[in-house]
Design an enzyme around this catalytic site. Structure first.
Site, PDB file in Angstrom:
ATOM      1  N   TYR A 128       0.860  -1.189   0.000  1.00 19.87           N
ATOM      2  CA  TYR A 128       0.000   0.000   0.000  1.00 19.87           C
ATOM      3  C   TYR A 128       0.891   1.232   0.000  1.00 19.87           C
ATOM      4  CZ  TYR A 128      -3.142   3.686   1.571  1.00 19.87           C
ATOM      5  OH  TYR A 128      -3.855   4.856   1.670  1.00 19.87           O
ATOM      6  N   GLU A 183      -3.132   7.735  -4.133  1.00 20.60           N
ATOM      7  CA  GLU A 183      -3.093   6.397  -3.511  1.00 20.60           C
ATOM      8  C   GLU A 183      -2.886   5.321  -4.567  1.00 20.60           C
ATOM      9  OE1 GLU A 183      -5.843   4.829  -0.126  1.00 20.60           O
ATOM     10  OE2 GLU A 183      -6.753   4.203  -2.011  1.00 20.60           O
TER      11      GLU A 183
END
Length: 386
Positions: free
Chosen positions: A109, A197
C-alpha cells in the site's frame, strides 16, 4: 475532485510511473479489441467508478480468453456496483479498464496526503497492501509507515529509503522504487492533489514495482490552474444536486437526513448540522451560500434544497454580515414564487438589516416559522420532521 483509475494512470504514465499495459473500454466489443493488444492472457477487466472496494463488489474479474473478456465486460458494464464506499445504493458502471495480467510476488500500500496538523506532506505505506488496508489501519496501525516531508524543502533520497526499508524491499526493488516515489511526489505537488493512492503497488516476480491501481483526488480550489484535470471530470459519478450547485458556486454536499439547511459560512453550517443532530434529527445537506451571496445565489440554493425528495423541513440559519438579512429574505421569496414551498421552513436570522429581512418575509405571504435563536430553530425543525 475525483477521477477514474484509468485517468490516474494516464497521469502516472506522464510522470514515468510504471503501470500495466491497458486501455479503457465502453463496450464489450471494445474490451475484446483492447485485450488483443496486450500480448496474451490472462487480462483483468476492472469496473471504473469513483469508489474503492470494486474487487469485493464483483467489479474486478480475471479473463483467460477473448470470449471471457467479452462475457465479463458485458456483465460489468451496466451493473449496479455496490461497495463499502458507494453506500447501499451503489453506482452504475459505464466503462471498464482492460489490463494485462502480471506475475505478482507481493502487494503493498502506498499513498501521499497533506497533513494539516504538522503542515507537512505525508507518505504512508504498508506491507499489508491490497483490499483490506482499512482493516489494517483500524486493527494494526503499527503496520503503517509514515514519512513526513517539509513541502518547502521537498522530497529527498533519504525519504525514499526510509519508506523502502520500512517495506522490507530488496536492493533490486529499491533501485526502481526510489525514482518512482520521487515522481509520485512531483505529481502530487504539481497538480495540487489532496490524495494520491496506489493500492496495491505490486512487486512482480521479476523484481519490478508497478502501480496496479491508482486513485487521485484534487483540491477543487486549485482547479483553475489545471484545465487538463477539469476535462477529466465525470458528472455521471457525482450527485446531480451537487453538480447543479457547482454551477452557481454554491458549497453543497448531499447527506442522508431529512432537514435541509441553508447557512452562510462553513463554520456556522457545521455548527448548525451539529445542533440539528443534538435535537434528534438528521441534516439532509451541507449548504454554505457564502458571505457574499447574491439574491440569485440564495434563490438557487433554496431551489436545490427543495429538489431533494428526502427533505421534510428546511432550516435557514443566517448571521447577517457581508450577506445582509434583507438579501437573504428576498432570495427566499423569489425562490418560493418560482418553485413553491411544499415543506415547512424555519428561519433564524440575526445581524445586518435583520429587521428589513424579517419585514420582507412577513409581507411575502409565505408560511414561515420564525425562531428566536439557533437552539429554538433546531428544536422546531426537528419536531416538524419527526
Amino acid at each position: 475532485m475525483k477521477i477514474h483509475e484509468y485517468q490516474a494512470k494516464e497521469l502516472f504514465k506522464k510522470y514515468s510511473i510504471p503501470i500495466p499495459q491497458g486501455a479503457v473500454a465502453f463496450t464489450p466489443e471494445d474490451a475484446v479489441k483492447t485485450a488483443a493488444t496486450l500480448g496474451g492472457f490472462p487480462v483483468v477487466v476492472k469496473a471504473q467508478i469513483h469508489a474503492g472496494g470494486r474487487g469485493k463488489g464483483g467489479g474486478v474479474k480475471l479473463a483467460k480468453s477473448a470470449d471471457e473478456v467479452k462475457s465479463l465486460a458485458g456483465q460489468i458494464i451496466g451493473m449496479n456496483l455496490v461497495t463499502h464506499q458507494t453506500g447501499p445504493e451503489g453506482k452504475e458502471v459505464k466503462k471498464v479498464l482492460v489490463e494485462q495480467g502480471l506475475n505478482i510476488a507481493k502487494e503493498l500500500y502506498l499513498s501521499i496526503i497533506p497533513d494539516r496538523a504538522t503542515a507537512k506532506i505525508v507518505i504512508m505505506a504498508s506491507e499489508a497492501g491490497g483490499m483490506d488496508i482499512e482493516e489494517v489501519a483500524a486493527k494494526t496501525p503499527e503496520k503503517i509507515i509514515k514519512v513526513y516531508i517539509n513541502p518547502l524543502l521537498g522530497i529527498e533520497g533519504y525519504h525514499c529509503r526510509e519508506v523502502a526499508f520500512g517495506l522490507n524491499m530488496s536492493p533490486a526493488v529499491m533501485k526502481s522504487f526510489t525514482p518512482m516515489l520521487m515522481n509520485l511526489y512531483k505529481l502530487f505537488v504539481a497538480y495540487d492533489c489532496s490524495l494520491l493512492e496506489i493500492n496495491p503497488l505490486v512487486i512482480t516476480k521479476e523484481e519490478t514495482v508497478i502501480a496496479l491501481d491508482g486513485k487521485i483526488n484534487f483540491d477543487d480550489n486549485a482547479l483553475f490552474r489545471h484545465k487538463d484535470i477539469v476535462a477529466y471530470r465525470d458528472l455521471d459519478e457525482e450527485d446531480p444536486l451537487e453538480v447543479e450547485a457547482s454551477k452557481f458556486n454554491l458549497n453543497y454536499i448531499n447527506l442522508d437526513g431529512n432537514v435541509g439547511n441553508m447557512v452562510n459560512g462553513a463554520g456556522l453550517a457545521m455548527a448548525t448540522m451539529d445542533i440539528i443532530k443534538l435535537a434528534g434529527a438528521e441534516p439532509a445537506n451541507f449548504l454554505d451560500v457564502g458571505g457574499g451571496a447574491s439574491t440569485e445565489m440564495v434563490e438557487n440554493g433554496f431551489k436545490i434544497i427543495l429538489r431533494d425528495k428526502k427533505v421534510k423541513g428546511v432550516l435557514i440559519n443566517i448571521f447577517g454580515g457581508i450577506l445582509r438579512c434583507d438579501i437573504l429574505a428576498q432570495g427566499i421569496v423569489e425562490a418560493a414564487k418560482k418553485t413553491g414551498i411544499n415543506v415547512p421552513v424555519v428561519v433564524r436570522m440575526e445581524g445586518t438589516n435583520v429587521e428589513k429581512g424579517r419585514k420582507i418575509l412577513a409581507e411575502s405571504g409565505l408560511n414561515l416559522i420564525t425562531a428566536v435563536d439557533l437552539k429554538d430553530a433546531a428544536q422546531k425543525v426537528a419536531g416538524i420532521v419527526k
